[in-house]
Design an enzyme around this catalytic site. Sequence first.
Site, PDB file in Angstrom:
ATOM      1  N   SER A  73       0.779  -3.456   3.114  1.00 18.49           N
ATOM      2  CA  SER A  73      -0.355  -2.620   2.704  1.00 18.49           C
ATOM      3  C   SER A  73      -0.963  -2.033   3.974  1.00 18.49           C
ATOM      4  O   SER A  73      -2.061  -2.336   4.390  1.00 18.49           O
ATOM      5  CB  SER A  73      -1.375  -3.416   1.887  1.00 18.49           C
ATOM      6  OG  SER A  73      -2.057  -4.347   2.681  1.00 18.49           O
ATOM      7  N   HIS A 122       1.481  -7.406  -2.541  1.00 19.49           N
ATOM      8  CA  HIS A 122       2.176  -8.604  -2.040  1.00 19.49           C
ATOM      9  C   HIS A 122       2.768  -9.447  -3.157  1.00 19.49           C
ATOM     10  O   HIS A 122       3.461 -10.434  -2.907  1.00 19.49           O
ATOM     11  CB  HIS A 122       1.218  -9.473  -1.201  1.00 19.49           C
ATOM     12  CG  HIS A 122       0.831  -8.829   0.089  1.00 19.49           C
ATOM     13  ND1 HIS A 122      -0.161  -9.316   0.901  1.00 19.49           N
ATOM     14  CD2 HIS A 122       1.312  -7.719   0.716  1.00 19.49           C
ATOM     15  CE1 HIS A 122      -0.286  -8.533   1.972  1.00 19.49           C
ATOM     16  NE2 HIS A 122       0.589  -7.568   1.877  1.00 19.49           N
ATOM     17  N   GLU A 141      -5.600 -10.615  -1.878  1.00 17.88           N
ATOM     18  CA  GLU A 141      -5.631 -11.953  -1.275  1.00 17.88           C
ATOM     19  C   GLU A 141      -6.872 -12.743  -1.676  1.00 17.88           C
ATOM     20  O   GLU A 141      -7.990 -12.225  -1.599  1.00 17.88           O
ATOM     21  CB  GLU A 141      -5.634 -11.828   0.270  1.00 17.88           C
ATOM     22  CG  GLU A 141      -4.427 -11.085   0.792  1.00 17.88           C
ATOM     23  CD  GLU A 141      -4.505 -10.781   2.288  1.00 17.88           C
ATOM     24  OE1 GLU A 141      -5.278 -11.451   3.006  1.00 17.88           O
ATOM     25  OE2 GLU A 141      -3.796  -9.867   2.722  1.00 17.88           O
ATOM     26  N   GLU A 152       2.896 -13.850   1.233  1.00 20.11           N
ATOM     27  CA  GLU A 152       2.216 -14.665   2.243  1.00 20.11           C
ATOM     28  C   GLU A 152       2.176 -16.142   1.859  1.00 20.11           C
ATOM     29  O   GLU A 152       1.383 -16.912   2.416  1.00 20.11           O
ATOM     30  CB  GLU A 152       0.814 -14.113   2.509  1.00 20.11           C
ATOM     31  CG  GLU A 152       0.870 -12.698   3.080  1.00 20.11           C
ATOM     32  CD  GLU A 152      -0.463 -12.154   3.544  1.00 20.11           C
ATOM     33  OE1 GLU A 152      -1.507 -12.795   3.283  1.00 20.11           O
ATOM     34  OE2 GLU A 152      -0.469 -11.085   4.179  1.00 20.11           O
ATOM     35  N   ASP A 174      -9.606 -10.471   0.073  1.00 21.50           N
ATOM     36  CA  ASP A 174      -9.185  -9.176   0.610  1.00 21.50           C
ATOM     37  C   ASP A 174      -8.591  -8.368  -0.533  1.00 21.50           C
ATOM     38  O   ASP A 174      -7.411  -8.501  -0.830  1.00 21.50           O
ATOM     39  CB  ASP A 174      -8.155  -9.348   1.737  1.00 21.50           C
ATOM     40  CG  ASP A 174      -7.650  -8.000   2.254  1.00 21.50           C
ATOM     41  OD1 ASP A 174      -8.207  -6.955   1.853  1.00 21.50           O
ATOM     42  OD2 ASP A 174      -6.688  -7.992   3.058  1.00 21.50           O
ATOM     43  N   GLU A 191     -13.044  -8.633   2.754  1.00 24.21           N
ATOM     44  CA  GLU A 191     -12.311  -7.692   3.618  1.00 24.21           C
ATOM     45  C   GLU A 191     -11.859  -6.480   2.797  1.00 24.21           C
ATOM     46  O   GLU A 191     -11.425  -6.645   1.648  1.00 24.21           O
ATOM     47  CB  GLU A 191     -11.094  -8.442   4.191  1.00 24.21           C
ATOM     48  CG  GLU A 191     -10.189  -7.589   5.068  1.00 24.21           C
ATOM     49  CD  GLU A 191      -8.912  -8.358   5.440  1.00 24.21           C
ATOM     50  OE1 GLU A 191      -8.942  -9.590   5.544  1.00 24.21           O
ATOM     51  OE2 GLU A 191      -7.875  -7.686   5.610  1.00 24.21           O
ATOM     52  N   ASP A 216     -10.387  -3.727   7.628  1.00 21.43           N
ATOM     53  CA  ASP A 216      -8.994  -3.836   8.087  1.00 21.43           C
ATOM     54  C   ASP A 216      -8.405  -2.423   8.149  1.00 21.43           C
ATOM     55  O   ASP A 216      -8.359  -1.817   9.221  1.00 21.43           O
ATOM     56  CB  ASP A 216      -8.235  -4.760   7.121  1.00 21.43           C
ATOM     57  CG  ASP A 216      -6.731  -4.756   7.327  1.00 21.43           C
ATOM     58  OD1 ASP A 216      -6.259  -4.205   8.328  1.00 21.43           O
ATOM     59  OD2 ASP A 216      -6.002  -5.319   6.472  1.00 21.43           O
ATOM     60  N   LYS A 273      -5.549  -7.052  14.147  1.00 22.76           N
ATOM     61  CA  LYS A 273      -4.095  -7.156  14.016  1.00 22.76           C
ATOM     62  C   LYS A 273      -3.481  -6.464  15.229  1.00 22.76           C
ATOM     63  O   LYS A 273      -3.531  -5.230  15.333  1.00 22.76           O
ATOM     64  CB  LYS A 273      -3.630  -6.443  12.744  1.00 22.76           C
ATOM     65  CG  LYS A 273      -4.007  -7.134  11.432  1.00 22.76           C
ATOM     66  CD  LYS A 273      -3.717  -6.206  10.264  1.00 22.76           C
ATOM     67  CE  LYS A 273      -3.699  -6.937   8.918  1.00 22.76           C
ATOM     68  NZ  LYS A 273      -3.668  -5.974   7.781  1.00 22.76           N
ATOM     69  N   HIS A 323      -2.561 -12.282  10.852  1.00 24.66           N
ATOM     70  CA  HIS A 323      -1.109 -12.067  10.759  1.00 24.66           C
ATOM     71  C   HIS A 323      -0.850 -10.787   9.965  1.00 24.66           C
ATOM     72  O   HIS A 323      -1.785 -10.093   9.566  1.00 24.66           O
ATOM     73  CB  HIS A 323      -0.470 -13.260  10.034  1.00 24.66           C
ATOM     74  CG  HIS A 323      -0.876 -13.337   8.581  1.00 24.66           C
ATOM     75  ND1 HIS A 323      -0.150 -13.972   7.606  1.00 24.66           N
ATOM     76  CD2 HIS A 323      -1.981 -12.822   7.930  1.00 24.66           C
ATOM     77  CE1 HIS A 323      -0.747 -13.863   6.446  1.00 24.66           C
ATOM     78  NE2 HIS A 323      -1.855 -13.181   6.608  1.00 24.66           N
ATOM     79  N   LYS A 345      -6.869 -15.608   9.958  1.00 29.37           N
ATOM     80  CA  LYS A 345      -6.161 -15.642   8.669  1.00 29.37           C
ATOM     81  C   LYS A 345      -4.678 -15.476   8.899  1.00 29.37           C
ATOM     82  O   LYS A 345      -4.242 -14.562   9.580  1.00 29.37           O
ATOM     83  CB  LYS A 345      -6.727 -14.617   7.685  1.00 29.37           C
ATOM     84  CG  LYS A 345      -6.288 -13.190   7.831  1.00 29.37           C
ATOM     85  CD  LYS A 345      -6.529 -12.422   6.510  1.00 29.37           C
ATOM     86  CE  LYS A 345      -5.952 -11.032   6.568  1.00 29.37           C
ATOM     87  NZ  LYS A 345      -5.999 -10.310   5.301  1.00 29.37           N
TER      88      LYS A 345
HETATM   89  P1  PGA Z   1      -0.367  -6.335   5.312  1.00 26.57           P
HETATM   90  O1  PGA Z   1      -1.484  -7.156   4.556  1.00 26.57           O
HETATM   91  O2  PGA Z   1       0.096  -7.128   6.470  1.00 26.57           O
HETATM   92  O3  PGA Z   1       0.676  -6.132   4.254  1.00 26.57           O
HETATM   93  O4  PGA Z   1      -1.015  -5.036   5.733  1.00 26.57           O
HETATM   94  C1  PGA Z   1      -2.448  -7.897   5.224  1.00 26.57           C
HETATM   95  C2  PGA Z   1      -3.829  -7.377   4.980  1.00 26.57           C
HETATM   96  O5  PGA Z   1      -4.039  -6.380   4.255  1.00 26.57           O
HETATM   97  O6  PGA Z   1      -4.774  -7.945   5.517  1.00 26.57           O
HETATM   98 ZN    ZN Z   2      -6.390  -6.595   4.731  1.00 28.88          ZN
END
Ligand code: PGA
Ligand code: ZN
Length: 431
Positions: free
Chosen positions: A43, A156, A166, A207, A244, A287, A314, A339, A367, A390
Site C-alpha cells: 500500500s 494485505h 492493520e 504481515e 492503520d 495512522e 505514513d 520507513k 517495517h 511497528k
Molecule cells: P506497506 O504497508 O508496507 O504495504 O506500505 C505498511 C503500512 O501501510 O504502514
Molecule cells: Zn501505513
Amino acid sequence: MNTAIRQLHARQILDSRGTPTVEVDCILADGSLGRAAVPSGASTGSHEAVELRDNDELHFFGKGVLTAVSNVNNLIAAKIVGMDAKGQREVDSAMIALDGTSNKSRLGANAMLGVSLAVARAAAVSSGLPLFRYIGGMQALRLPVPMMNIINGGVHAGWEGSDFQEYMVVPYGARSVCQAVEWGAEIYHALKSVIKKKGYITAVGDEGGFAPQAGSNRAPLDFIMQAVREAGLEPGNDVGIAIDPASSEFFRHGRYVLRTENRELTSEEMVDYYVTLVSDYPVIVLEDGLSEDDWDGWRMLNANLGDRIELVGDDLFVTSVERIAIGIKNKAANGVLIKPNQAGTLSETVDAVKLAHKKGWGAMVSHRSGETTDSFIADLAVGLDVGHLKTGAPARGERVEKYNQLMRIEESLGKSAIFAGKEGFAIPVGF
Ligand code: PGA
Ligand code: ZN
C-alpha cells in the site's frame, strides 16, 4: 584508512511475498562486512521515493530488480568505493548527487537504501559496536514499545475482511520489551482461538496477522478486546490498540469508500467515525486515518483528536522532511511513520526523525509489508530513541526477527535498559 569502502556488491533476493528485492554487501579495507536487504510496500504512498523495477515481463512478472542491482555494482560503486564508511552523510549525499532526481528514479531508492544501510552496518562492525550503539551512541538505552499487527485487512488480506489494513496491539504496560513481546504473543494465540470459535478461518495476511473474513471494520477490535482479556490482561491499562486504516487505498473521487459497510464517507464523516472509535476502544495511535493528499481532512482530524492520541502520517509524509514540514506548519498531525525505503537513505531517515522530535511529534519506525529477515529497523528504533516500532505480528520469521533483535538489545543493555512503555508516544498513555 581501515574504514574505507573497498567493495560494494548487490544481488537480487526474494522478500517475504516471493517478490525480488535488493541485498547489498559492503566490504571495508579492514575486511568488515556489512550486509543489508531492502523491504517493499504494497500500500505504497504515491509520494514515496521510487522503487526501481525492471518491468521485464519475462522475469518475475516485471518485478525483477536487476537494474537496481546493476546500478549498485556499477554506477554507485564507481562513486563511493574509497570513501570512508564512517562518513554516512557524505556517502548518502554522494549518492543523492549522482542520482540527480527529486524522487530517486534514476538509481532507484531500493539501490540507494541497500547501499546506505550496508555502509552503516559495515562501519559499526569495524568500530566493534552493536548497530544501535553506532547509530545512537552512549545514550541509546531506550527500547521501543512493539506495535504488533495481529489482524490484517485491506490490500494485505486481499480485501476479504475489513477495509482497514492493520489492527495492532500495543503492550505499553509491560516492564520490559521481553515482557511486551510475551504479552503480544499470548494475545496473538488467544486471538486465534477467539477467531476460530467465531467460525472464521485463521489464515494470515502479509504481515502475519490473522485475516478473518468478518466483513467489518469494528469486529476486529471486538475480537482483539476479547483476546486481550482471555490472555489475562487489561485493555487500556496493560495493552492499547493502534489502527492503520491505510485510507489512501479506499479513497475514491473525494470519498472514503467503506465497502464492508456499503457507504461512502466525506472527510468530516470519517473524522466523526474515528472520534467514536477512540471513545469506544483504547486506541492510542491512529495512522493514515485520512488520505495522502487530504490536508484539510487531516487538519480537522488533528483538531479533534490530536490532544488525545498520536495521529501518524505514513502515505501523507512518506518519511520526507519537506512533507513533514508542511504538516507541522498546517497542524495536520502529531506523528510521522518512519520507513527508510520511503526516504531512500539512512541520513534522510534520521533527518525526518529529528524534525519530528524537535517539534514534539511522535516518530514511529516501521517495517514494510514485503520484508526480509534484516533487522536493521530494530537497531534504528533504539538508536534514534523513537519509543515505538511497528513490525507486524509476533509470528513469521521476517517479522519476529525484529522483535527478537529488540530482546537481544535489551539483554545486552542489562540494568541500563529502559522500556519506553506508556511514555513511548507523542501523547503519553493516561497523561
Ligand atoms: P506497506 O504497508 O508496507 O504495504 O506500505 C505498511 C503500512 O501501510 O504502514
Ligand atoms: Zn501505513
